[in-house]
Design an enzyme around this catalytic site. Sequence first.
Site, short mmCIF file in Angstrom:
data_model
loop_
_atom_site.label_atom_id
_atom_site.label_comp_id
_atom_site.label_asym_id
_atom_site.label_seq_id
_atom_site.Cartn_x
_atom_site.Cartn_y
_atom_site.Cartn_z
N SER A 115 1.85 -9.78 -0.94
CA SER A 115 1.43 -8.13 -0.99
C SER A 115 1.72 -7.76 0.49
CB SER A 115 0.07 -8.34 -1.18
OG SER A 115 -0.86 -9.17 -0.51
N GLU A 125 -10.14 5.38 2.98
CA GLU A 125 -10.87 4.12 3.47
C GLU A 125 -9.93 2.94 4.01
OE1 GLU A 125 -10.33 4.60 0.14
OE2 GLU A 125 -9.51 2.65 -0.37
N LYS A 156 0.68 -1.28 -0.02
CA LYS A 156 0.00 -0.01 0.13
C LYS A 156 0.95 1.08 -0.06
CE LYS A 156 -4.32 -1.91 0.37
NZ LYS A 156 -4.34 -3.23 0.88
#
Length: 393
Positions: free
Chosen positions: A377, A110, A88
């Site tokens: 990830s 969010e 991210k």
Amino acid sequence: MLPDKKGYFNGFGGRFVPETLIYALDELEKEYAKYRRDKKFNEEFGYYLREYAGRPTALFFAKNLSRYLGINKIYIKREDLLHTGAHKINNTLGQVLLAVRMKKPRLIAETGAGQHGVATATVAAMFGLKCDIYMGSEDIERQKLNVFRMKLLGARVIPVKSGTRTLKDAMTEALRDWVTNVRTTHYCLGTVAGPHPYPMMVRDFQSIIGREAKRQVLQKEKRLPDYLVACVGGGSNAMGLFYPFFNEKSVKFIGVEAAGLGLSSGKHSASLVAGSPGVLHGCKSDLLEDKFGQIRNTHSIAAGLDYPGVGPEHAYYKKIKRATYVAVNDREALEGFKLLSEKEGIIPALEPAHAIFYLKELSGRINKNSIVILCLSGRGDKDTYAVAKELKL
Ligand SMILES: *Cc1c(COP(=O)(O)O)cnc(C)c1O
């Protein structure tokens, strides 16, 4: 090159938002167009990716897992090693640099698992921006560690109590906030979904994953891989890995969605495997809706996959058969979680644990000499408590 000027990937994407947001999206599109090839912007982005986030990440040859599964070579792209623990941060660093240039003093976002909230709060702290994070109250319960992290970083965590109290509802609230505060606020959207230009912009910021992986695998193997495998929530880590290989037709893409309690139970988040086209959160893509067109309640053991929609470029890849999408359920994801922990000493997040499990299915079907790259990830710290409970440790 896609998307087209209106933000469409061959019919998917676009911009389905209230009039008040069109101005903000136009502004963002214009600024991004200005900076995406700007030397200074890219140098600064590269600097923070390297010095702050910890890039390049390793492309690790998982020898034990490869042998165990009978696959020639499995390489793991270690996005779990990045600062804040997931991919991210690639995107939030890109977006905060834009927000600063647009002179916006406030970021909103969010979050589901809390990873995107943490990554946003992190860059907000470093660049001195105010930060409010919308999070479903259900997710606040199951991801306490990340809630504490966001607060420690100086962000406000706003609980969302509508709907299923998860990611979809948090995103709805964040869009609502943005409508009211567009002048002072940049909406730091966390995946390759939402209205144009987000799917394109987030893809570009995340495609550092695939560009590095390509360079690394060519260096190690002197050839391209046969398969790229990644989990798909909104689709940003998968798109980040896939996109730079789009024109390499020999490289097959596999996106792994969450089958939750099973596709037939209806309690899952497999929008590509089991959904149909519709409009959600500002864009047209595949999504999960009931026969009345209402968005269905979703479920996944991995909060980061628990979303009824998916980025429009994935819907496009599915339609043109550039990528294959499959689904792995909660129980299987737990098995993937244990598998990587025990075979390689790497504790994965529950989201990529879905993709790890899928390697097992893949192993029976592929050529003996295959090279596979798996996108890891994120790391499993945030999930250890939930997994310990499930496994009765
Ligand atoms: C958020 C998250 C995901 C899902 O988001 P994508 O946009 O599909 O990548 C997957 N894995 C981890 C570790 C995450 O934090």
